[in-house]
Design a protein around this motif. Structure first.
Motif, mmCIF file in Angstrom:
data_model
loop_
_atom_site.group_PDB
_atom_site.id
_atom_site.type_symbol
_atom_site.label_atom_id
_atom_site.label_comp_id
_atom_site.label_asym_id
_atom_site.label_seq_id
_atom_site.Cartn_x
_atom_site.Cartn_y
_atom_site.Cartn_z
ATOM 1 N N SER A 129 130.583 113.046 83.335
ATOM 2 C CA SER A 129 130.218 114.180 82.472
ATOM 3 C C SER A 129 129.365 115.147 83.305
ATOM 4 O O SER A 129 129.493 115.145 84.538
ATOM 5 N N ASP A 130 128.489 115.914 82.634
ATOM 6 C CA ASP A 130 127.879 117.045 83.349
ATOM 7 C C ASP A 130 126.399 116.937 83.673
ATOM 8 O O ASP A 130 125.881 117.663 84.508
ATOM 9 N N SER A 133 121.807 114.296 79.762
ATOM 10 C CA SER A 133 121.988 114.165 78.306
ATOM 11 C C SER A 133 123.404 113.706 77.984
ATOM 12 O O SER A 133 123.610 112.830 77.140
ATOM 13 N N THR A 134 124.384 114.292 78.661
ATOM 14 C CA THR A 134 125.769 113.910 78.337
ATOM 15 C C THR A 134 126.064 112.493 78.831
ATOM 16 O O THR A 134 126.827 111.767 78.184
ATOM 17 N N GLU A 137 124.771 110.530 75.965
ATOM 18 C CA GLU A 137 125.631 110.673 74.774
ATOM 19 C C GLU A 137 126.898 109.838 74.928
ATOM 20 O O GLU A 137 127.351 109.193 73.981
ATOM 21 N N VAL A 138 127.460 109.876 76.128
ATOM 22 C CA VAL A 138 128.687 109.109 76.383
ATOM 23 C C VAL A 138 128.423 107.617 76.143
ATOM 24 O O VAL A 138 129.214 106.930 75.483
ATOM 25 N N THR A 169 120.310 117.180 73.751
ATOM 26 C CA THR A 169 121.417 117.383 72.815
ATOM 27 C C THR A 169 121.056 116.650 71.519
ATOM 28 O O THR A 169 120.112 115.842 71.501
ATOM 29 N N THR A 172 121.059 112.832 71.838
ATOM 30 C CA THR A 172 119.985 112.264 72.662
ATOM 31 C C THR A 172 118.610 112.543 72.060
ATOM 32 O O THR A 172 117.684 111.763 72.258
ATOM 33 N N HIS A 339 136.409 112.034 74.343
ATOM 34 C CA HIS A 339 135.235 112.734 74.878
ATOM 35 C C HIS A 339 135.609 113.315 76.236
ATOM 36 O O HIS A 339 136.307 112.651 77.017
ATOM 37 N N HIS A 341 134.464 116.875 79.135
ATOM 38 C CA HIS A 341 133.874 118.194 79.362
ATOM 39 C C HIS A 341 134.727 118.948 80.372
ATOM 40 O O HIS A 341 135.367 118.338 81.235
ATOM 41 N N THR A 344 134.400 117.971 83.955
ATOM 42 C CA THR A 344 134.426 116.533 84.241
ATOM 43 C C THR A 344 134.945 116.266 85.647
ATOM 44 O O THR A 344 135.981 116.804 86.048
#
Ligand code: PLP
Length: 475
Positions: A129-130, A133-134, A137-138, A169, A172, A339, A341, A344
């Motif tokens: 992810s990026d 936070s992501t 989240e993942v 986010t 999170t 999921h 982005h 990615t």
């Protein structure tokens, strides 16, 4: 638009059109204009329009572990630029991603004292992810969907700790607990079960540094609270998320490897996934590749970002086990992990990540961390400093030094000591961004001995100055 502007024009444009993170812009001073960054230094234009060289004492929000603009990482990104930039990562893959994951498989925590040798827990599947936070989240979504896909619909609660920080986010923020940052959004956050971490049981400690006995007692209390919370809702918890060894943004609070091991055991016992958020602690910061490595545990999911690319490119990675992955691997397309982005698996980020990990071997990075740690202990864990009445605690782990000051402010993060620290160090050409009353020093691992000694000396001087001014005020 003419980009050959004066400092004044840049400053005015910035103030009028750019909104900066974590900044109360009404009373913030003008932002410094960055001209160049190399090694542990950032060259800026200051408020008087003068060019100035400062030491980056927080590795630019904890990312630049090899110093700024390390030529090896620069070179590797340039090489990749000649091949390709972002290419869609669904239905396509590429060499930089494969090479990075291959390298990481060996770098990640491998020894798990708490999984049977016949069926060891192995982090073997990577999801890109990026950012931090992501990456978190993942992990949360993976844990929740694992049980959903299995048809165990009761297991959907997450356990977290007071003062945890896992990102900004909505997901999170829900598992975080930093009231100061997230109070405006409380009503939309999902419910979690929040356990008091060890520091909550240490509040009235009288010894400095806080004694081992007190810490052990506090950790035992926290573990008791954890078990009692789990037992209140049997079979309802999907995962527990923790910042292993160091709760970072919540105040640089440390716990022991034993505490972390006990948490691993408790999660095993109650069939709860352990998510290790190593966004801050990963890549050598605590003295080992990862905090979990130090405790000889393997989590069910590990979240990586920040130092992952050595401070060059944004990227998040979540690693998990084949067991978790298998719940998504199905003929039913409804069991897909929906999921992703746009950026990615960005190839430039992957090239930077690979180069950054190679530097751990090429330049023996963990030796640098050991040296910094020794210097920090030498300079800061001295009786004269510990004895200052304004100091609540001094703690050091890996390349992290923390000096916590007493404060009467209700919101410690907003403590008036914070701006004072920032101003003092900026005047002395050091960038520090305290967490309220908590001063922390987190240099790039490549900091020169001269800069390191200079910063540690200034930390001592600041503490003495603060003590003097408090005593004068009391008179
Ligand atoms: C432990 C931890 N997790 C997650 C995050 C969020 O990372 P990012 O700012 O890249 O979204 C942070 C950021 O400070 C962090 O310290």
């Amino acid at each position: 638009m003419n980009y050959e502007r004066s400092y004044q024009e840049y400053r005015d444009f910035d103030r009028d059109h750019i909104w900066h993170p974590y900044t109360q812009e009404k009373n913030a001073k003008a932002n410094f204009l960055v001209k160049k960054a190399y090694e542990e230094f950032i060259e800026i234009i200051d408020e008087n329009g003068d060019r100035k060289k400062i030491i980056d004492g927080i590795s630019s929000w904890w990312v630049n572990i090899h110093g700024h603009c390390h030529p090896y990482i620069q070179e590797k990104i340039k090489e990749q630029l000649g091949q390709h930039e972002q290419v869609i990562f669904a239905g396509f893959t590429h060499e930089p991603a494969i090479k990075l994951v291959d390298k990481l498989l060996n770098f990640l925590p491998k020894t798990d004292l708490f999984s049977p040798s016949s069926n060891p827990r192995i982090l073997s599947k990577a999801f890109f992810s990026d950012n931090g936070s992501t990456a978190v989240e993942v992990a949360i979504k993976m844990a929740l969907q694992f049980f959903y896909n299995k048809g165990w619909h009761n297991k959907k609660r997450i356990i977290t700790f007071t003062d945890a920080y896992h990102g900004d986010t909505v997901g999170t923020m829900s598992v975080g607990a930093t009231d100061t940052f997230h109070h405006a959004f409380k009503s939309i956050l999902f419910p979690v079960d929040r356990i008091d971490g060890p520091d909550k049981f240490l509040k009235n400690s009288k010894t400095k540094p806080i004694s081992c006995e007190e810490k052990i007692f506090a950790e035992e209390q926290s573990l008791k609270a954890l078990i009692s919370e789990i037992e209140k809702r049997p079979n309802e918890h999907a995962a527990l998320i923790i910042e292993p060894l160091v709760q970072a943004a919540g105040g640089m609070k440390f716990h022991s490897t034993t505490y972390l091991q006990k948490i691993r055991e408790i999660c095993n016992h109650f069939d709860i996934f352990l998510i290790a958020d190593e966004v801050f602690t990963g890549f050598g910061r605590t003295g080992t590749n990862f905090a979990c490595t130090q405790a000889s545990i393997v989590p069910d999911m590990i979240c990586l970002s920040k130092a992952l690319t050595g401070g060059f490119m944004p990227m998040g990675l979540t690693f998990t086990t084949k067991e978790i992955y298998s719940a998504f691997y199905d003929d039913s397309r409804l069991k897909t992990f929906f999921h992703g982005h746009s950026y990615t698996g960005n190839s430039l980020s992957c090239a930077a990540g690979l180069a950054s990990i190679e530097l751990f071997e090429k330049e023996k990075r963990l030796e640098d961390v050991k040296f910094i740690n020794m210097k920090m202990q030498d300079q800061l864990l001295k009786k004269d400093l510990c004895d200052l009445s304004i100091i609540r605690d001094i703690r050091i782990l890996g390349a992290i030094a923390v000096v916590e000051f007493h404060t009467n402010d209700q919101h410690e993060y907003l403590s008036s000591i914070g701006p004072r620290i920032q101003e003092y160090f900026m005047k002395n050409n050091i960038l520090l961004r305290p967490l309220g009353n908590v001063l922390y020093f987190l240099p790039p691992y490549t900091i020169s001995n001269e800069s390191l000694e200079y910063c540690l000396d200034k930390i001592r001087c600041f503490a003495y100055d603060l003590e003097k001014s408090v005593i004068t005020l009391q008179r």
